[in-house]
Design an enzyme around this catalytic site. Structure first.
Site, PDB file in Angstrom:
ATOM      1  N   TYR A 151       0.837  -1.202   0.000  1.00  0.00           N
ATOM      2  CA  TYR A 151       0.000   0.000   0.000  1.00  0.00           C
ATOM      3  C   TYR A 151       0.873   1.255   0.000  1.00  0.00           C
ATOM      4  CZ  TYR A 151      -3.699   3.277   1.307  1.00  0.00           C
ATOM      5  OH  TYR A 151      -4.584   4.323   1.333  1.00  0.00           O
ATOM      6  N   LYS A 155       0.915   4.212  -2.927  1.00  0.00           N
ATOM      7  CA  LYS A 155       0.645   5.632  -2.667  1.00  0.00           C
ATOM      8  C   LYS A 155       1.885   6.486  -2.905  1.00  0.00           C
ATOM      9  CE  LYS A 155      -3.694   5.348  -1.738  1.00  0.00           C
ATOM     10  NZ  LYS A 155      -4.707   5.981  -2.633  1.00  0.00           N
TER      11      LYS A 155
END
Length: 300
Positions: A151, A155
């Site tokens: 994750y 991002k």
């Protein structure tokens, strides 16, 4: 129902009820914009449509779906789009040593490639309006968010992509704003979570991993509507010189949500402080103690 003459328009991805996208729809609508809400299953947008918003089906990982959405939005707006909010995203909590690469690819398809595809597809409509792109990133992009390596990487990619996109679109009058979102209420706690493999080196602290799965919903979490109110207020501010944007007008970077101020400060003081805080906050210090105890027993 389409926009009224002179009414600004905003397209938001990932608007399923209970999430940030849905809250953004309500807030932009309350501020007088015509909202184009999207979701894979358009039926979940019925409540927003009843309020006068446009509801359009969209899967940001599907090229044909994006193409169809682009055509529908052009009909609704007349070919220009004032704001594009790339909110659709996928969580991914798993130790870096336990990841499944097919699962990783799906996360990048949504969190990274979907954002890139939407910006490329709607560039013409945004240029026509000299509009604004808002990419929802995360504090995870700049923090060692343990068990969130995939994750964090996704991002981080959005952050780097957005920096370059900002310069490339500047000559066309299109602005790019990146939202560094902290912990915000969402539906994450109600979703099916990944589990540790039986042979995971983190089985020793399975409880630590399980707490981490819902960390964002139990630690300094900002209410979804408050986050949406903050973002929309900043997005609708007037322009100001680039060197003043962090304090006045529409910012290039918006830090909002739980822990956002602390992380922002940590990026200035040094990475060591973020490492130290998150190491203990997540609970990896417990694993360190467990491993030391295992070693002590072996030496007996």
């Amino acid at each position: 129902m389409g926009p009224l003459p002179g009414q600004k328009t905003v397209l938001i991805t990932g608007c399923t009820p209970g999430g940030i996208g849905h809250a953004l729809c309500l807030e932009f609508h309350a501020k007088g914009l015509h909202v184009i809400a999207t979701a894979r299953n358009v039926s979940v947008l019925a409540g927003l449509a009843e309020l006068g918003m446009s509801a359009v089906a969209l899967d940001v990982t599907d090229a044909e779906s994006i193409k169809t959405c682009h055509a529908e939005v052009a009909k609704i707006t007349g070919g220009s789009l004032d704001i594009l909010v790339n909110n659709a995203g996928r969580t991914h909590t798993h130790p870096a040593t336990d990841i499944d690469m097919d699962d990783v690819r799906q996360t990048f398809e949504t969190n990274v490639f979907g954002v890139m595809a939407m910006c490329a597809a709607f560039a013409d409509q945004l240029i026509a309006a000299k509009g604004l792109i808002i990419n929802i990133a995360s504090l995870a992009a700049v923090t060692p968010y343990a068990f969130g390596s995939v994750y964090c990487a996704s991002k981080g990619a959005v952050v780097s992509y957005s920096r370059t996109l900002r310069l490339e679109l500047k000559p066309f009058g299109v602005r790019v704003m990146v939202t560094m979102a902290g912990t915000v209420q969402s539906q994450i706690a109600s979703k099916t979570h990944r589990t540790l493999p039986e042979n995971s080196i983190y089985q020793r602290v399975r409880d630590v991993f399980e707490r981490r799965l819902v960390f964002s919903q139990n630690n300094g979490t900002m209410k979804t509507e408050d986050f949406a109110r903050t973002l929309v207020a900043k997005a609708l501010k007037g322009e100001s010189p680039a060197f003043l944007r962090a304090w006045f007008g529409r910012p290039d970077w918006l830090w909002a949500g739980g822990f956002s101020s602390m992380v922002w400060l940590g990026t200035i003081i040094g990475e060591w402080i973020l490492d130290a805080v998150l190491y203990r906050k997540i609970g990896l210090d417990k694993l360190e103690r467990v491993l030391k105890e295992e070693q002590r027993k072996k030496l007996k």
